[in-house]
Design a protein around this motif. Structure first.
Motif, PDB file in Angstrom:
ATOM      1  N   UNK A 169      12.458   5.893 -10.939  1.00  0.00           N
ATOM      2  CA  UNK A 169      12.876   6.514  -9.500  1.00  0.00           C
ATOM      3  C   UNK A 169      11.980   6.118  -8.493  1.00  0.00           C
ATOM      4  N   UNK A 170      12.309   5.862  -7.382  1.00  0.00           N
ATOM      5  CA  UNK A 170      11.667   5.534  -6.084  1.00  0.00           C
ATOM      6  C   UNK A 170      11.959   6.620  -5.074  1.00  0.00           C
ATOM      7  N   UNK A 171      10.820   6.960  -4.456  1.00  0.00           N
ATOM      8  CA  UNK A 171      11.016   7.962  -3.398  1.00  0.00           C
ATOM      9  C   UNK A 171      10.517   7.659  -2.039  1.00  0.00           C
ATOM     10  N   UNK A 172      11.447   8.173  -1.084  1.00  0.00           N
ATOM     11  CA  UNK A 172      11.368   7.739   0.348  1.00  0.00           C
ATOM     12  C   UNK A 172       9.989   7.917   0.617  1.00  0.00           C
ATOM     13  N   UNK A 173       9.564   6.848   1.402  1.00  0.00           N
ATOM     14  CA  UNK A 173       8.230   6.801   1.959  1.00  0.00           C
ATOM     15  C   UNK A 173       6.921   6.264   1.028  1.00  0.00           C
ATOM     16  N   UNK A 174       7.539   5.827  -0.242  1.00  0.00           N
ATOM     17  CA  UNK A 174       6.549   5.089  -0.783  1.00  0.00           C
ATOM     18  C   UNK A 174       6.479   3.631  -0.587  1.00  0.00           C
ATOM     19  N   UNK A 175       5.412   2.984  -0.662  1.00  0.00           N
ATOM     20  CA  UNK A 175       5.158   1.389  -0.131  1.00  0.00           C
ATOM     21  C   UNK A 175       5.521   0.725  -1.390  1.00  0.00           C
ATOM     22  N   UNK A 176       6.351  -0.379  -1.312  1.00  0.00           N
ATOM     23  CA  UNK A 176       6.800  -1.192  -2.281  1.00  0.00           C
ATOM     24  C   UNK A 176       6.197  -2.197  -2.789  1.00  0.00           C
ATOM     25  N   UNK A 177       6.012  -2.253  -4.152  1.00  0.00           N
ATOM     26  CA  UNK A 177       5.238  -3.208  -4.756  1.00  0.00           C
ATOM     27  C   UNK A 177       6.102  -3.792  -6.130  1.00  0.00           C
ATOM     28  N   UNK A 178       5.500  -4.912  -6.517  1.00  0.00           N
ATOM     29  CA  UNK A 178       6.259  -5.872  -7.425  1.00  0.00           C
ATOM     30  C   UNK A 178       6.721  -4.862  -8.676  1.00  0.00           C
ATOM     31  N   UNK A 179       5.531  -4.076  -8.988  1.00  0.00           N
ATOM     32  CA  UNK A 179       5.706  -3.416 -10.323  1.00  0.00           C
ATOM     33  C   UNK A 179       6.707  -2.275 -10.342  1.00  0.00           C
TER      34      UNK A 179
END
Length: 351
Positions: A338-348
């Motif tokens: 799960x990805x949260x709003x405001x997280x910097x995107x990373x490959x992992x």
């Protein structure tokens, strides 16, 4: 000497990589008063100039006393003056030289001069002059150029009015007689000189054509020309200065006042510092700004396994995520968690 070699005048390095060597030209602005001449030395030192330059001649060593029309000045700032009379007023008395050299040594500023004949060279040698200047009007006096060159000290030669052939003859004469440290100064011998006729692009051309250091002897008003010359690689800047133009004097009308000289020293130093080395790299001052560039961020919550779309990942500030160039590779991938709003995107974060 090559155009990349550094020379030294009174211990100060002059050449590429060093801020311009600033020469404060006293000329006749002492107005015949030794106390004023000493005050000019103090003012140049306080302004941050590297050297003060004198002119060593008498009316009788530079011309003859004659009322013939050839010896009358037809126009310009000295219109109507007789040469012998003008030079008698403007010259720096030879009996002052020892005191001026001693005072310069005491306050810590270099001092040298423009000699106009062999006897002037003899005097300056006895005083230990660290360098010599050849004036534009004397540059074609090749026997004088040779005499100065044989001393073996750095030479600074102004090129006002000169053709390429004349400059070449002076350079060849200086080198043939032992000069190994030579600076040519581009100069427009007009008082004051119009900015639109300054032709500063000659400065790098002088260095290229003759394999020397090149600088500027400037008679324009203000600071624009010295600053521009610095950006074109001038290693030395010479400028007339006075305590106050209102005090009068033969050269005061086109001279910088002492506060303006200080402004010029700061300006050409800043201009030189701004040039840098031309290498493509991030400036140290930019490091704190890097984090505010754009990058890929999660802008809406993304459930585990959901697709990455333009709706939930965007290129925004700040710069903690993947570079924006990766957006096409990211779209269509699946979230590993799960990805949260405001997280910097990373490959992992991506499957």
């Amino acid at each position: 000497m090559s155009a990349t070699d550094v020379i030294h005048i009174a211990g100060r390095p002059v050449g590429p990589g060093h801020r311009p060597f600033v020469i404060a030209e006293m000329s006749g602005n002492h107005n015949g008063d030794i106390a004023r001449a000493l005050a000019l030395l103090d003012a140049a030192r306080a302004a941050g100039a590297d050297a003060v330059k004198l002119q060593t001649y008498t009316a009788d060593t530079i011309t003859i006393d004659s009322d013939r029309p050839e010896f009358l000045i037809a126009d310009g700032p000295w219109k109507g003056r007789r040469l012998h009379e003008l030079y008698g007023e403007a010259h720096t008395p030879w009996e002052w030289h020892e005191q001026l050299f001693a005072h310069a040594a005491k306050i810590g500023i270099a001092i040298f001069s423009t000699p106009f004949d062999d006897t002037a060279v003899d005097l300056l040698e006895r005083l230990g002059a660290p360098a010599y200047k050849i004036a534009s009007f004397e540059m074609i006096d090749l026997p004088l150029v040779a005499r100065v060159a044989r001393v073996g000290k750095p030479m600074i030669v102004s090129t006002g009015m000169a053709s390429l052939d004349e400059i070449g003859e002076a350079v060849e004469t200086a080198r043939a007689n032992g000069c190994r440290e030579l600076v040519l100064l581009h100069c427009v011998s007009s008082y004051p000189s119009p900015i639109e006729e300054t032709n500063l692009r000659r400065i790098p051309e002088l260095a290229r054509r003759f394999g020397v250091h090149a600088g500027l002897s400037d008679h324009s008003m203000g600071l624009t020309v010295p600053i521009a010359a610095t950006t074109l690689g001038a290693v030395a800047i010479e400028k007339h200065f006075t305590l106050a133009r209102a005090d009068g004097g033969v050269d005061s009308a086109f001279s910088l006042e002492k506060e303006e000289l200080a402004d010029m020293v700061r300006a050409v130093s800043d201009a030189h510092a701004a040039l840098g080395d031309g290498v493509f790299r991030r400036a140290a001052a930019e490091e704190g700004s890097v984090t505010f560039r754009r990058s890929l961020f999660v802008v809406e919550d993304v459930p585990e396994g959901a697709e990455i779309t333009r709706a939930n990942v965007r290129s925004i500030r700040p710069g903690y995520g993947l570079a924006p160039k990766h957006l096409p590779e990211v779209l269509g991938r699946r979230a590993r968690r799960p990805l949260s709003r405001g997280e910097p995107l990373a490959w992992d974060m991506l499957g």
